[in-house]
Design a protein around this motif. Structure first.
Motif, PDB file in Angstrom:
ATOM      1  N   GLU A   1      14.998  -0.090 -13.426  1.00 45.65           N
ATOM      2  CA  GLU A   1      15.591   0.865 -12.559  1.00 45.65           C
ATOM      3  C   GLU A   1      14.914   2.436 -12.831  1.00 45.65           C
ATOM      4  N   ILE A   2      14.426   2.590 -11.629  1.00 47.01           N
ATOM      5  CA  ILE A   2      13.468   3.847 -11.602  1.00 47.01           C
ATOM      6  C   ILE A   2      14.086   5.368 -10.710  1.00 47.01           C
ATOM      7  N   HIS A   3      14.084   6.344 -11.183  1.00 55.30           N
ATOM      8  CA  HIS A   3      14.746   7.319 -10.745  1.00 55.30           C
ATOM      9  C   HIS A   3      13.980   8.719 -11.076  1.00 55.30           C
ATOM     10  N   VAL A   4      13.946   9.632 -10.308  1.00 57.91           N
ATOM     11  CA  VAL A   4      13.767  11.008  -9.499  1.00 57.91           C
ATOM     12  C   VAL A   4      14.368  11.242 -11.489  1.00 57.91           C
TER      13      VAL A   4
ATOM     14  N   PRO B   1       1.102  -1.327  -0.065  1.00 61.51           N
ATOM     15  CA  PRO B   1      -0.074  -0.170  -0.052  1.00 61.51           C
ATOM     16  C   PRO B   1       0.623   1.165  -0.266  1.00 61.51           C
ATOM     17  N   ALA B   2       0.174   1.762  -0.862  1.00 63.94           N
ATOM     18  CA  ALA B   2       0.920   3.649  -0.907  1.00 63.94           C
ATOM     19  C   ALA B   2       1.455   3.982   0.200  1.00 63.94           C
ATOM     20  N   THR B   3       0.237   3.713   1.678  1.00 62.47           N
ATOM     21  CA  THR B   3       0.991   4.260   2.997  1.00 62.47           C
ATOM     22  C   THR B   3       1.839   3.917   3.804  1.00 62.47           C
ATOM     23  N   ASP B   4       2.224   2.880   3.645  1.00 62.85           N
ATOM     24  CA  ASP B   4       3.825   1.248   3.725  1.00 62.85           C
ATOM     25  C   ASP B   4       5.010   2.465   2.776  1.00 62.85           C
ATOM     26  N   PHE B   5       4.771   2.994   1.721  1.00 63.02           N
ATOM     27  CA  PHE B   5       5.873   3.150   0.984  1.00 63.02           C
ATOM     28  C   PHE B   5       6.197   4.611   1.474  1.00 63.02           C
ATOM     29  N   LEU B   6       5.275   5.187   1.178  1.00 62.30           N
ATOM     30  CA  LEU B   6       6.126   6.995   1.963  1.00 62.30           C
ATOM     31  C   LEU B   6       6.298   6.729   3.347  1.00 62.30           C
ATOM     32  N   GLN B   7       5.395   6.058   3.695  1.00 61.81           N
ATOM     33  CA  GLN B   7       6.586   5.742   5.957  1.00 61.81           C
ATOM     34  C   GLN B   7       7.758   5.008   5.955  1.00 61.81           C
ATOM     35  N   ASP B   8       7.937   4.108   5.042  1.00 64.91           N
ATOM     36  CA  ASP B   8       9.662   3.973   4.492  1.00 64.91           C
ATOM     37  C   ASP B   8      10.072   4.705   4.199  1.00 64.91           C
ATOM     38  N   PHE B   9       9.618   5.478   3.312  1.00 63.98           N
ATOM     39  CA  PHE B   9      10.729   6.443   2.993  1.00 63.98           C
ATOM     40  C   PHE B   9      11.140   7.215   3.809  1.00 63.98           C
ATOM     41  N   ALA B  10       9.859   8.194   4.429  1.00 62.09           N
ATOM     42  CA  ALA B  10       9.740   9.467   5.501  1.00 62.09           C
ATOM     43  C   ALA B  10      10.797   8.041   6.409  1.00 62.09           C
ATOM     44  N   GLU B  11      10.736   7.686   6.773  1.00 65.35           N
ATOM     45  CA  GLU B  11      11.995   6.707   7.847  1.00 65.35           C
ATOM     46  C   GLU B  11      13.486   6.864   7.383  1.00 65.35           C
ATOM     47  N   MET B  12      13.229   6.136   5.977  1.00 60.63           N
ATOM     48  CA  MET B  12      14.597   6.772   5.659  1.00 60.63           C
ATOM     49  C   MET B  12      14.895   7.514   5.356  1.00 60.63           C
ATOM     50  N   SER B  13      14.716   8.854   5.369  1.00 60.83           N
ATOM     51  CA  SER B  13      15.203   9.430   4.704  1.00 60.83           C
ATOM     52  C   SER B  13      15.914  10.495   5.824  1.00 60.83           C
ATOM     53  N   ARG B  14      15.251   9.853   7.320  1.00 61.09           N
ATOM     54  CA  ARG B  14      16.015  10.182   9.021  1.00 61.09           C
ATOM     55  C   ARG B  14      17.304  10.175   8.848  1.00 61.09           C
ATOM     56  N   HIS B  15      18.093   9.064   8.027  1.00 65.84           N
ATOM     57  CA  HIS B  15      19.400   9.235   8.079  1.00 65.84           C
ATOM     58  C   HIS B  15      19.943  10.125   7.359  1.00 65.84           C
ATOM     59  N   GLY B  16      21.117  10.628   7.780  1.00 68.73           N
ATOM     60  CA  GLY B  16      21.980  11.311   7.029  1.00 68.73           C
ATOM     61  C   GLY B  16      21.002  12.669   7.227  1.00 68.73           C
ATOM     62  N   ALA B  17      19.847  12.804   7.924  1.00 66.92           N
ATOM     63  CA  ALA B  17      19.334  14.040   7.249  1.00 66.92           C
ATOM     64  C   ALA B  17      19.772  15.849   7.599  1.00 66.92           C
TER      65      ALA B  17
ATOM     66  N   LEU C   1      14.007   2.035  -2.559  1.00 66.86           N
ATOM     67  CA  LEU C   1      12.563   1.703  -2.337  1.00 66.86           C
ATOM     68  C   LEU C   1      11.925   1.385  -2.549  1.00 66.86           C
ATOM     69  N   ALA C   2      11.737   2.040  -4.129  1.00 57.68           N
ATOM     70  CA  ALA C   2      10.595   1.793  -4.722  1.00 57.68           C
ATOM     71  C   ALA C   2      10.920   0.026  -5.110  1.00 57.68           C
ATOM     72  N   ALA C   3      12.064  -0.412  -5.623  1.00 63.02           N
ATOM     73  CA  ALA C   3      12.445  -1.953  -5.930  1.00 63.02           C
ATOM     74  C   ALA C   3      12.057  -2.037  -5.273  1.00 63.02           C
ATOM     75  N   ALA C   4      12.272  -2.033  -3.937  1.00 66.73           N
ATOM     76  CA  ALA C   4      12.426  -3.019  -2.766  1.00 66.73           C
ATOM     77  C   ALA C   4      10.911  -3.455  -2.651  1.00 66.73           C
TER      78      ALA C   4
ATOM     79  N   ASP D   1       3.587  11.726  -7.503  1.00 69.56           N
ATOM     80  CA  ASP D   1       4.338  10.802  -8.943  1.00 69.56           C
ATOM     81  C   ASP D   1       5.216   9.527  -8.241  1.00 69.56           C
ATOM     82  N   ALA D   2       5.370   9.694  -6.101  1.00 69.77           N
ATOM     83  CA  ALA D   2       6.736   8.487  -6.239  1.00 69.77           C
ATOM     84  C   ALA D   2       5.385   7.690  -6.449  1.00 69.77           C
ATOM     85  N   LEU D   3       4.517   7.670  -6.053  1.00 69.28           N
ATOM     86  CA  LEU D   3       3.716   6.788  -6.445  1.00 69.28           C
ATOM     87  C   LEU D   3       3.234   5.136  -7.715  1.00 69.28           C
ATOM     88  N   ARG D   4       2.699   6.848  -8.723  1.00 75.07           N
ATOM     89  CA  ARG D   4       2.469   6.139  -9.589  1.00 75.07           C
ATOM     90  C   ARG D   4       3.488   5.737 -10.093  1.00 75.07           C
ATOM     91  N   GLY D   5       4.876   5.907  -9.440  1.00 73.13           N
ATOM     92  CA  GLY D   5       6.287   5.167 -10.132  1.00 73.13           C
ATOM     93  C   GLY D   5       6.769   3.940  -9.342  1.00 73.13           C
TER      94      GLY D   5
END
Lengths: 423, 423
Positions: free
Chosen positions: A199-202, A7-23, A99-102, A404-408
């Motif tokens: 591979e997907i990328h911005v 689900p989309a919410t899982d992805f966005l939550q994971d992305f937010a959590e990952m982005s805390r490293h080296g923020a 993360l999208a790949a995972a 856009d991230a979720l469509r990807g």
């Protein structure tokens, strides 16, 4: 787990959590290859793989894999990007793609597990080591070693500006990682075991945004030529040395930097991108003329003949800069890739997938290099872009909208599904 | 000890021994202010002072004095230069002048002790802290604090590129020094206690060599204006950012560096010396356009009106560089000295002394700044030059012939003798 997709919410939550490293305070991340921040992100991703039933494995150059066996002995569909970043960079570049790949791999693996899909290949996600090349040159190091373009020993011996080697920097992250999750007893897949890559990328550009397109189907890479320029002069007093007796390496470097930029004015707009972005000066003192200056030069074009002309002009320009500054200016090529196409079958597969999902799409070229730039030369590869706001890249302000991230993720999942089936 | 002067062999032997501290493979020295190499040289010099009966004292900014009381309560004739060096520098610059001063002071003190001379003043030798300014800006730091031109607290808080403060760097050398010689219980002299100042230095130019002259009588300093230029752009991707959307700080810096050099072509040869020699780039990555570049700019002229015109042209040039590179380029003055004369009485005293010793001499200007540049503004000052081969300076190949070095010691000794008598 949802059998259709995570689900989309899982992805966005994971992305937010990952982005805390080296923020960073500016809303970006700073996790250059094999720094503590990169190691922390890798450790977090290792945990994610374990939690989602993917077997982690790390190869000799630090590429981090998460593997799922669906058909014992079959080769892999490999999907990934990179978690490392430039200094003070955005949080999407590379990390979004990993993360999208995972999520895509986990979702398709679940479908296969439920019997909803007949797998022809196994699946693996990859976090390529040191795609950015800001701490250790060259960029795309992990995928270059994986594809045999760069020697493993040479890559491991590469040092950063402080003299730390890739080998030592990688080893510095091993202990804390192995404490938090099981040791990677798994053997990492090699090139021979990979049948397909995606591979997907911005986008890092504005074409999708300006044309109101949701998905970019990457069909070609701009050609690029990278160099190191070393200017050698003579150390002397900034005040008392007569001007005509100076052999000023920094003046020579300035002529190269300005000349490289002004090269672009000799071609139509958009046909040549040039830059010098890294410069080391010795002794770098306010009262001593520089004896040495070393810099990178980066030339890129969507037209091989333009790049060839620019390369010739660069040689002349470096020679002239040396003459004018009474220094020895030396130009050495360090990295080169041609205007190579991605396989048309992969572009077509991605187009069908986007059509099926009702996503607007267009063919685009990539100016930036990606790990897929390496992979496409040896394995059938699909490369996808999602829009990035104002095309801002390598800057904390880099941003891609959630939709856009979720469509990807949705598209990549379908592409992996198709590849896994053997389409 | 010889009562006329310290024998030549002693001086050359001391000079060779001193030059072993911070020695480089290329025959020079590398002992930037308050580094272990500078501390070792200071400790060696402290021992030298003790062995020759001079009382060591160190003031708050690390100026190192060796004092001899000949007439209790009288002010000092102060004689000195600096022991610190640029990175990979020559062994004469500064260090020659300190050792010459020490030998001169010891010799004249011995004469007074023998009753061969009626002293009006006491004598002190000084090793000024951080004349070079390569590690900690500004240059001439110790003499600037001593003469009240620079605030002590501000100087102590100055940090090097690694963030180490002057205070911390000075403190790091205290312990080993105090182990090898008695603690400096002596109070360092202040400005109010100094009646005269003298300094000798290698020329760092070719006038004496080209005219076959043994001694330079320094009558004026070239005027100088120093600046910091900060160019602020925006970090972005070197490959994908469109050329007209770039705000490249390194390109802006290159335009300034080249422009500063080319300024000299607008004036007759020899009327303007310009340089940029120190540059810091952020983030200094091969794949990210620089967001910031900071550099020094140094303008010098023997003609105040030329310098004033050059300063105006620099402002325009920095503005244009900012416009062309779409960056914010800011110019800040950091240091300025005028075309100030040394006192004619001091030049005349030195001339008489050279005549008396049968040394050929001529008046010269100094392009480089010296601690005497500061001292001459507040105390009657004598500044002397000896020839330096090919005028090479701030380079390991810097060289002054033994006979020239010894003539300088002989002359400085006689100048100190005359000053001590109250001439």
């Amino acid at each position: 787990m949802d059998t259709q997709m995570t689900p989309a919410t899982d992805f966005l939550q994971d992305f937010a959590e990952m982005s805390r490293h080296g923020a960073t305070p500016g809303g970006g991340v700073d996790r250059q290859a094999a720094t503590p921040e990169d190691h922390a992100t890798r450790a977090w991703f290792g945990d994610w793989l374990a939690r989602h039933g993917l077997a982690e494995a790390v190869d000799g150059i630090g590429n981090q894999f998460g593997c799922v066996t669906l058909r014992p002995g079959a080769p892999y569909v490999l999907v990934g990007s990179h978690l490392d970043s430039q200094p003070l960079a955005g949080r999407y570049d590379g990390a979004y793609g990993v993360l999208a790949a995972a999520h895509a791999v986990a979702a398709v693996a679940a479908e296969a597990g439920n019997g909803d899909l007949e797998p022809r290949y196994n699946l693996a996600v990859v976090n390529w080591f040191n795609e950015e090349g800001s701490r250790f040159t060259p960029s795309m190091m992990g995928s270059s070693v994986f594809t045999g373009k760069l020697d493993l020993e040479r890559a491991l011996a590469t040092t950063d500006a402080q003299g730390t080697s890739v080998a030592a920097a990688l080893a510095s992250g091993t202990a804390p990682e192995s404490e938090t999750r099981p040791a990677g007893a798994e053997t990492a897949p090699g090139l021979a075991e990979v049948a397909r890559y995606a591979e997907i990328h911005v986008e890092q550009g504005r074409v999708l945004e300006e044309t109101g397109t949701q998905i970019g189907l990457v069909d070609r890479t701009w050609a690029a030529a990278k160099y190191r320029v070393t200017v050698r002069g003579a150390q002397s007093h900034t005040g008392s040395t007569r001007m005509h007796e100076r052999r000023d390496a920094l003046y020579g470097a300035a002529l190269v930097i300005a000349g490289v930029r002004e090269l672009t004015e000799e071609f139509d707009p958009g046909l040549l991108h040039t830059s010098v972005s890294e410069l080391y000066v010795l002794p770098n003192s306010p009262v001593t003329i520089a004896r040495e200056a070393t810099m990178n030069v980066d030339l890129r074009s969507p037209d091989e003949s333009v790049l060839a002309r620019a390369m010739d002009r660069l040689e002349a320009l470096v020679r002239t800069a040396g003459e004018r500054s009474a220094t020895d200016a030396k130009l050495e090529p360090t990295h080169r890739w041609g205007l190579l196409s991605y396989q048309p079958e992969g572009v077509e597969l991605a187009r069908r997938s986007a059509e099926g999902l009702g996503l607007s799409h267009r063919r685009v070229m990539t100016v930036a290099g990606h790990d897929s730039t390496n992979m496409k030369d040896v394995v059938p590869t699909v490369m996808l872009f999602v829009p990035s706001v104002d095309g801002i890249s390598h800057n904390e302000a880099e941003y891609t909208r959630d939709e856009d991230a979720l469509r990807g993720v949705e598209l990549l999942t379908d592409v992996v599904r198709r590849l896994c089936r053997g389409e």
